[in-house]
Scaffold this motif. Sequence first.
Motif, PDB file in Angstrom:
ATOM      1  N   LYS A  24      -2.563   4.654 -11.802  1.00  0.00           N
ATOM      2  CA  LYS A  24      -0.913   4.358 -12.949  1.00  0.00           C
ATOM      3  C   LYS A  24       0.097   3.800 -12.725  1.00  0.00           C
ATOM      4  N   ARG A  25       0.817   2.795 -13.910  1.00  0.00           N
ATOM      5  CA  ARG A  25       1.813   2.327 -13.352  1.00  0.00           C
ATOM      6  C   ARG A  25       2.802   2.125 -14.331  1.00  0.00           C
ATOM      7  N   THR A  26       4.235   1.845 -14.443  1.00  0.00           N
ATOM      8  CA  THR A  26       5.158   1.510 -14.767  1.00  0.00           C
ATOM      9  C   THR A  26       5.171   0.188 -15.427  1.00  0.00           C
ATOM     10  N   PHE A  27       5.723   0.247 -16.374  1.00  0.00           N
ATOM     11  CA  PHE A  27       6.010  -1.483 -17.542  1.00  0.00           C
ATOM     12  C   PHE A  27       7.129  -1.411 -18.216  1.00  0.00           C
ATOM     13  N   LEU A  28       7.331  -2.759 -17.226  1.00  0.00           N
ATOM     14  CA  LEU A  28       8.931  -2.855 -17.456  1.00  0.00           C
ATOM     15  C   LEU A  28       9.330  -4.138 -18.431  1.00  0.00           C
ATOM     16  N   HIS A  29      10.084  -3.720 -20.142  1.00  0.00           N
ATOM     17  CA  HIS A  29       9.777  -4.863 -20.740  1.00  0.00           C
ATOM     18  C   HIS A  29      10.905  -5.466 -20.381  1.00  0.00           C
ATOM     19  N   ASN A  30      10.111  -7.375 -20.522  1.00  0.00           N
ATOM     20  CA  ASN A  30      11.505  -8.405 -20.529  1.00  0.00           C
ATOM     21  C   ASN A  30      12.327  -8.564 -20.774  1.00  0.00           C
ATOM     22  N   ILE A  31      12.815  -7.525 -22.063  1.00  0.00           N
ATOM     23  CA  ILE A  31      14.458  -7.966 -22.813  1.00  0.00           C
ATOM     24  C   ILE A  31      15.306  -6.955 -21.542  1.00  0.00           C
ATOM     25  N   TYR A  77     -14.403  -4.520  -8.669  1.00  0.00           N
ATOM     26  CA  TYR A  77     -13.314  -3.417  -8.389  1.00  0.00           C
ATOM     27  C   TYR A  77     -12.283  -4.569  -7.576  1.00  0.00           C
ATOM     28  N   ARG A  78     -10.700  -4.476  -7.809  1.00  0.00           N
ATOM     29  CA  ARG A  78      -9.526  -5.301  -6.881  1.00  0.00           C
ATOM     30  C   ARG A  78      -9.179  -4.605  -6.071  1.00  0.00           C
ATOM     31  N   ALA A  79     -10.030  -5.301  -4.715  1.00  0.00           N
ATOM     32  CA  ALA A  79      -8.630  -4.422  -3.434  1.00  0.00           C
ATOM     33  C   ALA A  79      -6.777  -4.428  -3.148  1.00  0.00           C
ATOM     34  N   SER A  80      -6.681  -3.796  -1.450  1.00  0.00           N
ATOM     35  CA  SER A  80      -5.394  -3.648  -1.786  1.00  0.00           C
ATOM     36  C   SER A  80      -4.396  -3.361  -3.511  1.00  0.00           C
ATOM     37  N   ASP A  81      -5.158  -3.381  -4.416  1.00  0.00           N
ATOM     38  CA  ASP A  81      -4.408  -2.879  -5.690  1.00  0.00           C
ATOM     39  C   ASP A  81      -3.965  -0.829  -4.786  1.00  0.00           C
ATOM     40  N   PRO A  82      -2.990  -0.867  -5.470  1.00  0.00           N
ATOM     41  CA  PRO A  82      -2.154   0.661  -4.618  1.00  0.00           C
ATOM     42  C   PRO A  82      -2.796   1.468  -6.273  1.00  0.00           C
ATOM     43  N   GLU A  83      -2.447   2.585  -5.980  1.00  0.00           N
ATOM     44  CA  GLU A  83      -2.839   4.146  -7.279  1.00  0.00           C
ATOM     45  C   GLU A  83      -2.115   4.118  -7.716  1.00  0.00           C
ATOM     46  N   ARG A  84      -0.934   3.373  -7.476  1.00  0.00           N
ATOM     47  CA  ARG A  84       0.557   4.332  -7.939  1.00  0.00           C
ATOM     48  C   ARG A  84       1.265   2.926  -7.512  1.00  0.00           C
ATOM     49  N   MET A 108       0.653  -1.124  -0.159  1.00  0.00           N
ATOM     50  CA  MET A 108       0.174   0.022   0.315  1.00  0.00           C
ATOM     51  C   MET A 108       0.965   1.186   0.060  1.00  0.00           C
ATOM     52  N   GLN A 109       1.941   1.085   0.392  1.00  0.00           N
ATOM     53  CA  GLN A 109       3.062   2.111   0.219  1.00  0.00           C
ATOM     54  C   GLN A 109       4.111   2.114  -1.254  1.00  0.00           C
ATOM     55  N   SER A 110       4.096   1.364  -2.217  1.00  0.00           N
ATOM     56  CA  SER A 110       4.066   1.503  -3.663  1.00  0.00           C
ATOM     57  C   SER A 110       4.857   2.866  -4.687  1.00  0.00           C
ATOM     58  N   TRP A 111       4.669   4.177  -3.504  1.00  0.00           N
ATOM     59  CA  TRP A 111       4.758   5.050  -4.750  1.00  0.00           C
ATOM     60  C   TRP A 111       5.142   6.476  -3.497  1.00  0.00           C
ATOM     61  N   VAL A 112       5.444   6.760  -3.832  1.00  0.00           N
ATOM     62  CA  VAL A 112       6.342   8.253  -3.043  1.00  0.00           C
ATOM     63  C   VAL A 112       7.078   8.965  -4.207  1.00  0.00           C
ATOM     64  N   GLU A 113       7.882  10.809  -3.366  1.00  0.00           N
ATOM     65  CA  GLU A 113       8.168  11.150  -4.930  1.00  0.00           C
ATOM     66  C   GLU A 113       9.573  10.733  -4.599  1.00  0.00           C
TER      67      GLU A 113
END
Length: 330
Positions: A228-235, A289-296, A136-141
């Motif tokens: 919002k999410r970031t996405f990392l290519h498997n390469i 709706y998915r519980a426990s899913d951080p916004e960022r 639940m704390q997947s984002w900070v500045e």
Amino acid sequence: MAKLYIISGITGMTGNELARQLLQRGDTVIGFDNFFASSPHTIRDILQHPNLSFFEYDINCTDQMQKIEQLIAEKKEHFEKVIYINCAAVVHTEHFYHVESTFDTNVLGMRSFMAQAIRQKAYAFINCSTSEVYSMQSWVEGGVRESDYLLMDHAEHSQRTSYAAGKLMTEFFMKDAVDRGLLKGCSIRFANVYSKNELYPKHIIPHIINELKQNGTVVLLENSKVNKRTFLHNIDSCAAVLALADSDAALDGTVYNVATDEEIAIVDLVKLCAKKMGIDNPQIVFEGYRASDPERRLLNTDKIRRRTLWKPQISLDKGIQMCIEEINKN
Ligand SMILES: NC(=O)c1ccc[n+]([C@@H]2O[C@H](COP(=O)([O-])OP(=O)(O)OC[C@H]3O[C@@H](n4cnc5c(N)ncnc54)[C@H](O)[C@@H]3O)[C@@H](O)[C@H]2O)c1
């Protein structure tokens, strides 16, 4: 002298690309997978490679793991180093809730695979952990750092975090083994890896592309109105694994974030995919709706960038293009 790599979960998204990159640079790979979430299709281009040995084995099967160990014992003297990379896992959002199987494969399986690496006097063990541990704390500045304190959802909220709690435990096993001088290694917290070969239609990128292709309308969870999410290519995720495995100083038992900082709102991801597919007005329907899913979820990757030369090479724009081309081809 070349190196010998042992990859569990080799037909998965990370494992198959890792094998490809290792074979390309002249290393030898022994890999296994039980096809829990993959198929031999993902390694069809390298299956006949003389330096790849592949087995349909289960990390939880003692007999099969003994056969792998026997093979390594026979082969290892011909190699400069033996390195284990543990990719096998019960992973993906729909499986996160399966407490028993995530524990068996992700925790007990990891622990016995690492014990094998120690018995075989492997040089290093790379432990694939997850950015889900940030919960639940997947984002900070500036992005969450490896040393940040965790704020985890738990059984009072959702069983989802059992996956993350198990992976967190593996980070302790990893650190303990290195601290005791048994081998070198590190844990990696990946964030949202994707690939053009992803099999899981429920995964957000193939889901969006498939829905756009079929009817021009994309069904998203209510969470996606803000997520919002970031996405990392498997390469890139695999290049990070190899950069860490190649860096003696990085293998100190600690944890590394591996991600991009190219954050995108999920609704904008739909628009990006649609634009690339020539669809002007993609329709979005919000359901569930998915519980426990951080916004960022934004990770700080200073640590790996300081200790290795790794940085992501594939922009989201380019990666999405690769996914669309592959889906159109099939
Ligand atoms: N994909 C992501 O976004 C992501 C994010 C964070 C962490 N990770 C971690 O990275 C690692 C690799 O994940 P991935 O993205 O390649 O997932 P994946 O599901 O594509 O690959 C995992 C592979 O493990 C195999 N497997 C599962 N149970 C097994 C068993 N009992 N014995 C042998 N093989 C088994 C599956 O069949 C699959 O091929 C995993 O440890 C995962 O937890 C992935």
